[in-house]
Structure formats: structure tokens, C-alpha cells
Design an enzyme around this catalytic site. Structure first.
Site, short mmCIF file in Angstrom:
data_model
loop_
_atom_site.label_atom_id
_atom_site.label_comp_id
_atom_site.label_asym_id
_atom_site.label_seq_id
_atom_site.Cartn_x
_atom_site.Cartn_y
_atom_site.Cartn_z
N GLN A 108 3.68 -10.64 7.58
CA GLN A 108 2.74 -9.54 7.48
C GLN A 108 2.86 -8.52 6.47
OE1 GLN A 108 1.19 -8.82 11.82
NE2 GLN A 108 3.32 -9.53 12.16
N HIS A 135 -1.14 -10.53 3.90
CA HIS A 135 -1.71 -9.19 3.88
C HIS A 135 -1.52 -8.81 2.23
CE1 HIS A 135 -1.31 -8.70 8.70
NE2 HIS A 135 -2.16 -9.31 8.25
N CYS A 143 -9.17 -6.33 -9.10
CA CYS A 143 -10.44 -5.43 -9.64
C CYS A 143 -11.66 -5.59 -8.57
CB CYS A 143 -10.87 -6.19 -10.88
SG CYS A 143 -12.45 -5.55 -11.74
N CYS A 168 -10.34 -1.91 -14.52
CA CYS A 168 -10.17 -3.36 -14.82
C CYS A 168 -10.37 -3.11 -16.70
CB CYS A 168 -11.19 -4.09 -14.41
SG CYS A 168 -11.16 -5.81 -15.04
N CYS A 171 -13.66 -5.73 -16.94
CA CYS A 171 -15.10 -5.21 -16.87
C CYS A 171 -15.12 -3.51 -16.35
CB CYS A 171 -15.64 -6.08 -15.63
SG CYS A 171 -14.68 -5.59 -13.75
N ASN A 234 13.37 -8.10 18.39
CA ASN A 234 12.67 -6.95 18.41
C ASN A 234 13.46 -6.01 19.47
OD1 ASN A 234 10.90 -4.63 18.56
ND2 ASN A 234 9.13 -6.14 17.86
N ALA A 252 17.11 -6.28 13.47
CA ALA A 252 16.87 -7.68 12.75
C ALA A 252 18.15 -7.80 11.83
CB ALA A 252 15.58 -7.67 11.86
C1 BV8 Z 1 -9.72 -9.32 10.26
C2 BV8 Z 1 -1.86 -4.58 4.53
C3 BV8 Z 1 -11.58 -10.45 10.17
C4 BV8 Z 1 -2.38 -3.06 4.49
C5 BV8 Z 1 -2.32 -4.78 6.94
C6 BV8 Z 1 -12.70 -3.77 14.19
C7 BV8 Z 1 -13.16 -4.02 13.08
C8 BV8 Z 1 -12.64 -4.86 11.97
C9 BV8 Z 1 -11.57 -5.67 12.47
C10 BV8 Z 1 -10.79 -5.48 13.77
C11 BV8 Z 1 -11.50 -4.57 14.64
N1 BV8 Z 1 -10.77 -4.24 15.78
C12 BV8 Z 1 -9.52 -5.10 15.58
C13 BV8 Z 1 -9.82 -5.94 14.22
C14 BV8 Z 1 -9.06 -6.72 13.91
C15 BV8 Z 1 -7.87 -6.01 12.98
C16 BV8 Z 1 -6.74 -5.88 13.87
O1 BV8 Z 1 -5.88 -6.51 14.23
N2 BV8 Z 1 -6.53 -4.52 14.15
C17 BV8 Z 1 -5.56 -4.06 15.01
C18 BV8 Z 1 -5.16 -2.50 14.65
C19 BV8 Z 1 -6.30 -3.82 16.78
N3 BV8 Z 1 -7.58 -7.05 12.04
C20 BV8 Z 1 -8.10 -7.07 10.87
O2 BV8 Z 1 -9.00 -6.05 10.35
C21 BV8 Z 1 -7.57 -7.99 9.82
N4 BV8 Z 1 -9.07 -8.72 9.38
O3 BV8 Z 1 -9.56 -9.47 11.54
O4 BV8 Z 1 -10.77 -10.14 9.61
C22 BV8 Z 1 -12.76 -9.55 10.23
C23 BV8 Z 1 -13.46 -9.02 9.19
C24 BV8 Z 1 -14.37 -8.12 9.36
C25 BV8 Z 1 -14.70 -7.74 10.62
C26 BV8 Z 1 -13.90 -8.12 11.83
C27 BV8 Z 1 -13.06 -9.08 11.73
C28 BV8 Z 1 -6.80 -7.73 8.73
C29 BV8 Z 1 -5.53 -7.28 9.25
C30 BV8 Z 1 -4.80 -6.84 7.95
C31 BV8 Z 1 -4.39 -5.38 7.92
N5 BV8 Z 1 -3.63 -5.14 6.80
N6 BV8 Z 1 -1.46 -4.45 6.10
C32 BV8 Z 1 -1.16 -2.16 4.05
O5 BV8 Z 1 -0.18 -2.27 4.29
O6 BV8 Z 1 -1.55 -1.04 3.74
S1 BV8 Z 1 -1.65 -4.87 8.74
C33 BV8 Z 1 -0.22 -4.06 8.69
O7 BV8 Z 1 0.12 -4.27 10.09
C34 BV8 Z 1 0.98 -4.65 8.03
O8 BV8 Z 1 0.70 -5.66 7.32
C35 BV8 Z 1 2.00 -4.76 9.17
O9 BV8 Z 1 2.93 -5.49 9.03
C36 BV8 Z 1 0.98 -5.17 10.15
C37 BV8 Z 1 1.13 -5.47 11.41
O10 BV8 Z 1 1.92 -4.44 12.13
P1 BV8 Z 1 3.46 -4.98 12.23
O11 BV8 Z 1 4.15 -5.56 11.01
O12 BV8 Z 1 3.71 -5.50 13.72
O13 BV8 Z 1 4.15 -3.40 12.22
P2 BV8 Z 1 4.26 -2.27 13.45
O14 BV8 Z 1 4.59 -1.05 13.03
O15 BV8 Z 1 3.16 -2.47 14.33
O16 BV8 Z 1 5.33 -2.92 14.49
C38 BV8 Z 1 6.71 -3.00 13.95
C39 BV8 Z 1 7.58 -3.57 15.17
O17 BV8 Z 1 8.94 -3.75 14.64
C40 BV8 Z 1 7.60 -2.97 16.63
O18 BV8 Z 1 7.46 -3.87 17.27
C41 BV8 Z 1 9.02 -2.32 16.78
O19 BV8 Z 1 9.81 -2.46 17.68
C42 BV8 Z 1 9.80 -3.40 15.50
N7 BV8 Z 1 11.11 -2.87 15.03
C43 BV8 Z 1 11.20 -1.65 14.69
N8 BV8 Z 1 12.51 -1.25 14.34
C44 BV8 Z 1 13.11 -2.75 14.17
C45 BV8 Z 1 11.96 -3.72 14.67
N9 BV8 Z 1 12.38 -5.04 14.86
C46 BV8 Z 1 13.36 -5.59 14.25
N10 BV8 Z 1 14.38 -4.61 13.82
C47 BV8 Z 1 14.23 -3.35 13.62
N11 BV8 Z 1 15.32 -2.80 13.09
ZN ZN Z 2 -12.87 -6.53 -13.59
#
Ligand code: BV8
Ligand code: ZN
Length: 267
Positions: A108, A135, A143, A168, A171, A234, A252
Site C-alpha cells: 500500500q 497506491h 498529468c 505537462c 498539454c 504488527n 517488522a
Molecule cells: C476506493 C496514497 C473506490 C496517497 C493512500 C468515502 C468516499 C470515498 C471512499 C471511501 C469513503 N469511505 C471509505 C472509503 C474507502 C476509502 C477508505 O478505505 N477510507 C478509509 C480511511 C476508511 N478508500 C478509498 O478511497 C480507496 N479508493 O475506495 O475507490 C471508490 C471510489 C469513489 C468513491 C467510493 C469508492 C483509495 C484508498 C487509497 C488512498 N491512498 N495512499 C498518499 O499516500 O498520499 S492510502 C494510505 O493509507 C497509504 O497508502 C497507507 O499505506 C494506507 C493504509 O494505511 P496503513 O499502511 O495501514 O498505515 P497506518 O498508519 O494506518 O497503519 C500503520 C500500521 O503499522 C499500524 O497498524 C501500526 O500499528 C503498524 N506499525 C507501526 N510501527 C510498526 C508497525 N508495524 C510493523 N512494524 C513497526 N515498526
Molecule cells: Zn498533459
């Protein structure tokens, strides 16, 4: 730095055996796999990105409303990640993907640390297998007009003013970070490839994700539904912990190499 946890020996051995004997492994990583490299997570402690919540800025609406703020935030993240190195978990996973053709790494993350660990494997003469990135890439641009992509390494963005933001060459439309924002759909082919890998794997190895973001968080469930099992690493409990055959409350960088190291003769 996360102090070193010592997960229970029995759990380590069980997880190690499941991974060694698995007929197919899909690895799903989240921001936690990069935490020990110094990259802040999204939701954990310190998960604020320079006092911005990711869900508030990683959206098309935020970019339309204030492209300068969004690009400043992304350039700040790029500068931070540039100073980070892949950790032992990234390297152990790159080695696993190189050693075993039945392993698929799906991430992710947009920080490029898995890619850099794979590049290091390739530079050492072994087969470098790149991860499937759900992601996009923090360092890529796309663009908003014609969709042209920059590829992984694009120019540093000058965030002096809206007028210095990148456009871009083809364009003239504004360029955006080449990542999937909240509310945007993931690439359908990438997503299908990830779910196919999950269904075909006996083990889904889930590392460092809160399992809150969809559709990525459903990938481990596809392995379960196909009769496979989940192994989780985790320090915190997640929605997947209760479904995992082994859930190691551990960081990790020390735990992943431990689980993937050559099994000792006794196991
Ligand atoms: C989609 C790129 C279909 C950007 C990212 C309302 C409207 C629209 C959509 C939604 C909505 N409500 C819900 C949704 C769906 C939404 C969603 O899931 N929202 C969540 C917040 C509820 N999803 C989307 O929108 C996705 N698209 O659904 O399309 C659609 C289309 C239109 C309309 C409806 C549906 C797109 C999701 C992609 C978003 N982009 N990243 C950027 O980075 O700038 S997601 C972002 O979160 C990152 O990629 C990240 O990786 C990802 C997930 O988070 P985690 O990786 O799990 O990170 P987090 O901090 O949460 O957790 C870290 C973990 O590590 C913890 O558990 C911690 O304990 C652990 N940890 C800490 N230290 C360590 C460790 N583990 C091991 N070792 C350690 N040392
Ligand atoms: Zn362009």
C-alpha cells in the site's frame, strides 16, 4: 525507534514453518513496514504528517482547492523519504521474492523503499522482483489533462507559488502526484492481480498495516476465503489479528528477517 520486542518462540516457530511450507505466499505491507526506516505512519503515534491528516490532503478535492498546499505536503514527504533507507524487513522481503517464484509482494506504500530494496538485490546480481504497488508512487507525477506519467523519479517540485508548480510539457495541464487519493479508484488490473495472488496463496503475510483502508484491507480475506491463512506482524492489534493463524505483536524490522531466515535444523 520501536524497542526490540521478543515475540513468543512458539509463535515465531509456527509462523516460520507456515511460511516455509506454504504453497504460495502473498505479502501485504502497509506504512508500518517503513516505520523503522523513519517514515511516519498514517494513523499511529506520530502519524500526523506535519500537522496534516493524510485523509484531508490525499484527496482530489484538496488538490483542486489548494494545489500549492498539497504539492508542498508531497514535496515535504519526498524530502523526508529521500533521507530514509530500506530497513531489514524491506531487504528480507526483497530476498524472499528473489528466492521464491511463488511469492508476490503487494504494498500500500508509496515511499519506494521496497523498490529500493529490490534494486539492491539486483545490483548484487540476484533476481530483483519489483512489488505490486496499489497506491502509486510518491516520486511520480501524472498529468491531470492527458494522463502522461513521469515514471518513478520525477523532478523536484518548486513550491514557491502556484505559478511554479509543475505543468505537462505536452498539454500544459497541471501535474499531480502519481498516487491514488482517497475517493479515487485503484488501477483495476493492479487490483485484480493482487486479489488473484491472494486467492492462489496458502499464506497472506500481513506486515505493518492497520487494515483500515479499502480495498487493500480485503486482500488477506481473499486468501482466507480460498482456504489459506494469515500471518500478521504488527506491534498493535488490528481488525485482522483475530483472523490470523499467528499474529506477532512485534515490529517488522527485527521480526520479518527472523521469520524468513533459514529454519534452524530443529524445526
Ligand atoms: C476506493 C496514497 C473506490 C496517497 C493512500 C468515502 C468516499 C470515498 C471512499 C471511501 C469513503 N469511505 C471509505 C472509503 C474507502 C476509502 C477508505 O478505505 N477510507 C478509509 C480511511 C476508511 N478508500 C478509498 O478511497 C480507496 N479508493 O475506495 O475507490 C471508490 C471510489 C469513489 C468513491 C467510493 C469508492 C483509495 C484508498 C487509497 C488512498 N491512498 N495512499 C498518499 O499516500 O498520499 S492510502 C494510505 O493509507 C497509504 O497508502 C497507507 O499505506 C494506507 C493504509 O494505511 P496503513 O499502511 O495501514 O498505515 P497506518 O498508519 O494506518 O497503519 C500503520 C500500521 O503499522 C499500524 O497498524 C501500526 O500499528 C503498524 N506499525 C507501526 N510501527 C510498526 C508497525 N508495524 C510493523 N512494524 C513497526 N515498526
Ligand atoms: Zn498533459
Amino acid at each position: 525507534m520501536t524497542e526490540r520486542f521478543a515475540p513468543p518462540e512458539a509463535d515465531v516457530d509456527r509462523a516460520r514453518r507456515l511460511l516455509r511450507d506454504a504453497n504460495g505466499i502473498v505479502v501485504l505491507t502497509g506504512a508500518g513496514v517503513s516505520a523503522e526506516s523513519g517514515v511516519p505512519t498514517f494513523r499511529g503515534a506520530g502519524g500526523l504528517w506535519r500537522d496534516h491528516r493524510p485523509e484531508k490532503l490525499a484527496t482530489p478535492e484538496a488538490f483542486a482547492r489548494d494545489p500549492l498546499l498539497v504539492w508542498s505536503w508531497y514535496q515535504w514527504r519526498r524530502d523526508l523519504v529521500e533521507r530514509c533507507e530500506p530497513n531489514a524487513a524491506h531487504h528480507a522481503l526483497a530476498q524472499l521474492c528473489s528466492d521464491r517464484s511463488d511469492v508476490r509482494l503487494v504494498t500500500q506504500n508509496v515511499d519506494g523503499l521496497h523498490e529500493r530494496a529490490s534494486d539492491a538485490i539486483g545490483a548484487a546480481g540476484a533476481t530483483a522482483v519489483q512489488p505490486l504497488t496499489l497506491h502509486g508512487s510518491l516520486f511520480g507525477t501524472r498529468c491531470t489533462g492527458c494522463g502522461t506519467r513521469s515514471g518513478a523519479r520525477s523532478q523536484r517540485v518548486d513550491t514557491t507559488s502556484v505559478d511554479t508548480l509543475p505543468r505537462c510539457d505536452g498539454c500544459g495541464a497541471p501535474l499531480r502526484p502519481d498516487v491514488v487519493w482517497f475517493g479515487e479508484s485503484l488501477d483495476a488490473d493492479v487490483l485484480e492481480t493482487a486479489f488473484e495472488a491472494a486467492r492462489a496463496s496458502e499464506v497472506c503475510f500481513v506486515i505493518g498495516t492497520s487494515a483500515l483502508v479499502q480495498p487493500a484491507a480485503s486482500i488477506p480475506l481473499a486468501t482466507l476465503d480460498a482456504g489459506g491463512s494469515i500471518i500478521e506482524v504488527n506491534p498493535g492489534a488490528t481488525l485482522l489479528s483475530g483472523l490470523a493463524s499467528v499474529s506477532l505483536r512485534a515490529p517488522a524490522a527485527s521480526t520479518v528477517p527472523l521469520l524468513l531466515s533459514r529454519p534452524s535444523s530443529s524445526t
